[in-house]
Design a protein around this motif. Structure first.
Motif, PDB file in Angstrom:
ATOM      1  N   GLY A   1     113.356  75.796  53.561  1.00 17.61           N
ATOM      2  CA  GLY A   1     113.620  74.525  53.871  1.00 17.61           C
ATOM      3  C   GLY A   1     113.811  73.767  52.782  1.00 17.61           C
ATOM      4  N   GLY A   2     113.635  73.931  51.485  1.00 23.75           N
ATOM      5  CA  GLY A   2     113.826  73.180  50.236  1.00 23.75           C
ATOM      6  C   GLY A   2     112.670  72.185  49.895  1.00 23.75           C
ATOM      7  N   THR A   3     111.420  72.121  50.721  1.00 21.57           N
ATOM      8  CA  THR A   3     110.351  71.580  50.239  1.00 21.57           C
ATOM      9  C   THR A   3     110.024  71.909  48.710  1.00 21.57           C
ATOM     10  OG1 THR A   3     109.492  71.745  52.589  1.00 21.57           O
ATOM     11  CG2 THR A   3     108.078  70.796  50.938  1.00 21.57           C
ATOM     12  N   ARG A   4     109.956  70.994  47.789  1.00 21.24           N
ATOM     13  CA  ARG A   4     109.769  71.391  46.391  1.00 21.24           C
ATOM     14  C   ARG A   4     110.876  72.317  46.017  1.00 21.24           C
ATOM     15  NH1 ARG A   4     103.891  72.841  45.419  1.00 21.24           N
ATOM     16  NH2 ARG A   4     104.099  71.785  43.340  1.00 21.24           N
ATOM     17  N   GLY A   5     112.032  72.294  46.262  1.00 20.21           N
ATOM     18  CA  GLY A   5     113.059  72.969  46.252  1.00 20.21           C
ATOM     19  C   GLY A   5     113.360  73.316  44.718  1.00 20.21           C
ATOM     20  N   GLU A   6     112.936  72.561  43.863  1.00 20.41           N
ATOM     21  CA  GLU A   6     113.219  72.630  42.484  1.00 20.41           C
ATOM     22  C   GLU A   6     112.381  73.869  41.775  1.00 20.41           C
ATOM     23  OE1 GLU A   6     111.445  70.153  43.647  1.00 20.41           O
ATOM     24  OE2 GLU A   6     109.568  70.349  42.488  1.00 20.41           O
ATOM     25  N   ARG A   7     111.305  74.286  42.461  1.00 25.14           N
ATOM     26  CA  ARG A   7     110.611  75.661  42.046  1.00 25.14           C
ATOM     27  C   ARG A   7     111.086  76.795  42.554  1.00 25.14           C
ATOM     28  NH1 ARG A   7     105.425  73.332  40.617  1.00 25.14           N
ATOM     29  NH2 ARG A   7     104.471  75.296  40.581  1.00 25.14           N
ATOM     30  N   ILE A   8     111.935  76.549  43.441  1.00 26.63           N
ATOM     31  CA  ILE A   8     112.533  77.943  43.992  1.00 26.63           C
ATOM     32  C   ILE A   8     113.748  78.384  43.520  1.00 26.63           C
ATOM     33  CG2 ILE A   8     113.399  79.109  46.275  1.00 26.63           C
ATOM     34  CD1 ILE A   8     110.797  77.567  46.250  1.00 26.63           C
ATOM     35  N   PRO A   9     113.605  79.811  42.527  1.00 23.75           N
ATOM     36  CA  PRO A   9     114.861  80.412  41.967  1.00 23.75           C
ATOM     37  C   PRO A   9     115.849  80.717  43.085  1.00 23.75           C
ATOM     38  CG  PRO A   9     112.831  82.020  42.077  1.00 23.75           C
ATOM     39  CD  PRO A   9     112.473  80.597  42.546  1.00 23.75           C
ATOM     40  N   MET A  10     117.238  80.393  42.856  1.00 24.41           N
ATOM     41  CA  MET A  10     118.213  80.657  43.894  1.00 24.41           C
ATOM     42  C   MET A  10     119.172  81.410  43.324  1.00 24.41           C
ATOM     43  SD  MET A  10     117.338  78.962  46.641  1.00 24.41           S
ATOM     44  CE  MET A  10     118.685  77.947  47.501  1.00 24.41           C
ATOM     45  N   PRO A  11     120.180  82.113  44.041  1.00 22.12           N
ATOM     46  CA  PRO A  11     119.773  82.591  45.509  1.00 22.12           C
ATOM     47  C   PRO A  11     118.351  83.248  45.623  1.00 22.12           C
ATOM     48  CG  PRO A  11     121.199  83.859  44.790  1.00 22.12           C
ATOM     49  CD  PRO A  11     121.092  82.889  43.497  1.00 22.12           C
ATOM     50  N   HIS A  12     117.591  83.095  46.435  1.00 19.93           N
ATOM     51  CA  HIS A  12     116.322  83.311  46.720  1.00 19.93           C
ATOM     52  C   HIS A  12     115.739  84.466  47.908  1.00 19.93           C
ATOM     53  CE1 HIS A  12     111.993  82.758  45.889  1.00 19.93           C
ATOM     54  NE2 HIS A  12     111.877  82.345  47.188  1.00 19.93           N
ATOM     55  N   ILE A  13     114.920  85.031  47.411  1.00 19.77           N
ATOM     56  CA  ILE A  13     114.310  86.125  48.179  1.00 19.77           C
ATOM     57  C   ILE A  13     112.813  85.829  48.400  1.00 19.77           C
ATOM     58  CG2 ILE A  13     113.699  88.713  48.800  1.00 19.77           C
ATOM     59  CD1 ILE A  13     116.200  89.407  46.651  1.00 19.77           C
ATOM     60  N   SER A  14     112.454  85.522  49.822  1.00 20.04           N
ATOM     61  CA  SER A  14     111.043  85.121  49.933  1.00 20.04           C
ATOM     62  C   SER A  14     110.122  86.389  50.214  1.00 20.04           C
ATOM     63  CB  SER A  14     110.960  84.188  51.303  1.00 20.04           C
ATOM     64  OG  SER A  14     111.360  83.105  51.150  1.00 20.04           O
ATOM     65  N   GLY A  15     109.102  85.961  50.190  1.00 15.72           N
ATOM     66  CA  GLY A  15     107.980  87.205  50.668  1.00 15.72           C
ATOM     67  C   GLY A  15     106.785  87.267  49.581  1.00 15.72           C
ATOM     68  N   SER A  16     105.644  86.892  49.950  1.00 15.56           N
ATOM     69  CA  SER A  16     104.637  87.018  48.960  1.00 15.56           C
ATOM     70  C   SER A  16     103.716  87.829  49.285  1.00 15.56           C
ATOM     71  CB  SER A  16     103.904  85.556  49.015  1.00 15.56           C
ATOM     72  OG  SER A  16     104.697  84.607  48.868  1.00 15.56           O
ATOM     73  N   ASP A  17     103.555  88.486  50.272  1.00 14.38           N
ATOM     74  CA  ASP A  17     102.664  89.480  50.760  1.00 14.38           C
ATOM     75  C   ASP A  17     103.068  90.812  50.932  1.00 14.38           C
ATOM     76  OD1 ASP A  17     100.119  88.154  50.933  1.00 14.38           O
ATOM     77  OD2 ASP A  17     100.337  87.276  52.892  1.00 14.38           O
ATOM     78  N   ILE A  18     102.797  91.503  49.714  1.00 14.22           N
ATOM     79  CA  ILE A  18     103.894  92.789  49.633  1.00 14.22           C
ATOM     80  C   ILE A  18     102.925  94.120  49.604  1.00 14.22           C
ATOM     81  CG2 ILE A  18     105.544  94.046  48.216  1.00 14.22           C
ATOM     82  CD1 ILE A  18     106.131  91.099  47.221  1.00 14.22           C
ATOM     83  N   SER A  19     103.292  95.070  50.379  1.00 11.71           N
ATOM     84  CA  SER A  19     102.813  96.268  50.139  1.00 11.71           C
ATOM     85  C   SER A  19     103.898  97.412  50.018  1.00 11.71           C
ATOM     86  CB  SER A  19     101.956  96.859  51.335  1.00 11.71           C
ATOM     87  OG  SER A  19     102.519  96.999  52.391  1.00 11.71           O
ATOM     88  N   GLY A  20     103.425  98.574  49.435  1.00  8.56           N
ATOM     89  CA  GLY A  20     104.618  99.613  49.165  1.00  8.56           C
ATOM     90  C   GLY A  20     104.376 100.683  48.337  1.00  8.56           C
ATOM     91  N   GLU A  21     105.102 101.305  47.718  1.00  6.18           N
ATOM     92  CA  GLU A  21     105.027 102.497  46.613  1.00  6.18           C
ATOM     93  C   GLU A  21     105.597 101.991  45.274  1.00  6.18           C
ATOM     94  OE1 GLU A  21     105.270 105.752  50.021  1.00  6.18           O
ATOM     95  OE2 GLU A  21     107.070 104.565  49.406  1.00  6.18           O
ATOM     96  N   ILE A  22     104.970 102.625  44.152  1.00  7.12           N
ATOM     97  CA  ILE A  22     105.386 102.425  42.899  1.00  7.12           C
ATOM     98  C   ILE A  22     106.714 103.220  42.702  1.00  7.12           C
ATOM     99  CG2 ILE A  22     104.785 102.492  40.522  1.00  7.12           C
ATOM    100  CD1 ILE A  22     101.983 102.075  41.113  1.00  7.12           C
TER     101      ILE A  22
END
Ligand SMILES: [Zn+2]
Length: 342
Positions: free
Chosen positions: A48-69
């Motif tokens: 939505g652009g709240t505090r948009g200056e902190r977001i690198p653009m274009p942007h991929i969200s997602g802070s809770d990540i699981s996976g394989e190395i």
């Protein structure tokens, strides 16, 4: 690789499932083949652009990540390709006075992966190797991804900030949210009594299954009056809030003398009126809370090994349905975490 990207701020329609370059790693980073990524309200604020200056653009969200190395930098030791991992969502310098005393999220360099960096709505993400943690044995990728941010937040709020203790009563607003469903469980582990609110009967039933001792429908019932009634007039020692404006005044009226209100977010807006007379006569404390320290995350993860804490997965969507998944969150239809399967 495939990723969900937004190129400009706006509604869920700005999320595009498209080809994106595979992230590069430096010598202290690792490339993770993402298997699951849980949503947070942060993703909606970012889009939505709240505090948009902190977001690198274009942007991929997602802070809770699981996976394989999938790949590691030259200086990375102790991690093997194919290891199943979950990613600690906070990055900090690790050397300042805050980091070295366990207050990582006060670090000047503090950033949240997937918010202030590129995140896990993608097949691959690069992360600092020091953010890699093993997945507790019992958990699937979807379950593991649903843990870090909300359990870290709830733990920091209830232990380090508000010092909730055995025998006290906590009022948890919005039990259906990820952080609310985590807070109920953390409060029970700490030996407290829990009053949880939610907006419908089905969510109230789920809150009781997680351990809530009493539940209140915050749409149809008078929350402060109910809190007073179920506690025989004593009210709540701690109020756990992430809603802000809409709950503020009711929180004030629900607190016992000496009560502590701890807040980690403002999904309903950030302006509130404070009647200072409440604060000094009843000796209330108002506390802000933001994420938590790495040590706290390790501590809270240990409770998943013996099953005393459990991930709460509301629903799983394929990566290309990220917009629908975010819409479900914005409409508050969920109970627990909404997870993208990658
Ligand atoms: Zn620091």
């Amino acid at each position: 690789m495939k990723a969900v990207v937004f190129h400009e701020f706006g509604g869920p329609e700005k999320l595009r499932y498209e080809d994106a370059p595979e992230p590069k790693i430096n010598e202290t980073e690792a490339l993770i083949r993402v298997r699951a990524c849980a949503l947070n309200h942060l993703d909606i604020w970012a889009r939505g652009g709240t505090r948009g200056e902190r977001i690198p653009m274009p942007h991929i969200s997602g802070s809770d990540i699981s996976g394989e190395i999938a790949k590691v930098g030259n200086l990375v030791k102790d991690h093997n390709l194919g290891d199943k991992v979950v990613i600690a969502p906070g990055i900090s310098d690790g050397t300042c006075e805050y980091c070295t005393s366990g207050w990582d999220s006060l670090c000047e360099q503090y950033r949240i992966i997937g918010y202030e960096t590129q995140g896990g709505y993608a097949e691959y993400v690069s992360v600092p190797a020091q953010n890699i943690l093993s997945i507790p044995d019992k958990l699937t990728f979807e379950e593991a991804a649903s843990v870090p941010l909300v359990f870290l937040t709830a733990w920091h709020m209830l232990t380090t900030r508000s010092h909730l203790t055995a025998g006290e009563t906590v009022l948890v607003w919005g039990a259906g949210s990820g952080v609310g469903s985590a807070a109920i469980q953390v409060a029970k582990v700490l030996g407290a009594r829990v009053i949880a609110t939610a907006g419908n009967d089905e969510k109230l039933e789920k809150a009781r299954e997680l351990g809530a001792d009493w539940t209140i429908n915050h749409h149809s019932q008078d929350v402060p009056a109910e809190v007073k009634r179920v506690t025989n007039g004593k009210k709540a020692n701690v109020v756990f809030d992430h809603i802000g404006q809409a709950t503020w005044e009711k929180s004030m009226r629900s607190m016992a003398p000496g009560g502590r209100l701890v807040n980690c977010g403002v999904t309903s807006g950030g302006k509130a009126e404070i009647d200072i007379r409440y604060i000094f006569v009843r000796q209330f404390s108002l506390m802000g809370s933001y994420m938590g320290g790495r040590g706290e995350l390790l501590k809270v993860l240990s409770f998943f090994e013996d099953g005393r804490l459990k991930p709460v997965v509301d629903s799983v969507y394929p990566l290309n349905q990220a917009a629908s998944a975010q819409s479900r969150m914005e409409k508050s239809e969920h109970f627990g975490k909404i997870v993208l399967k990658v």
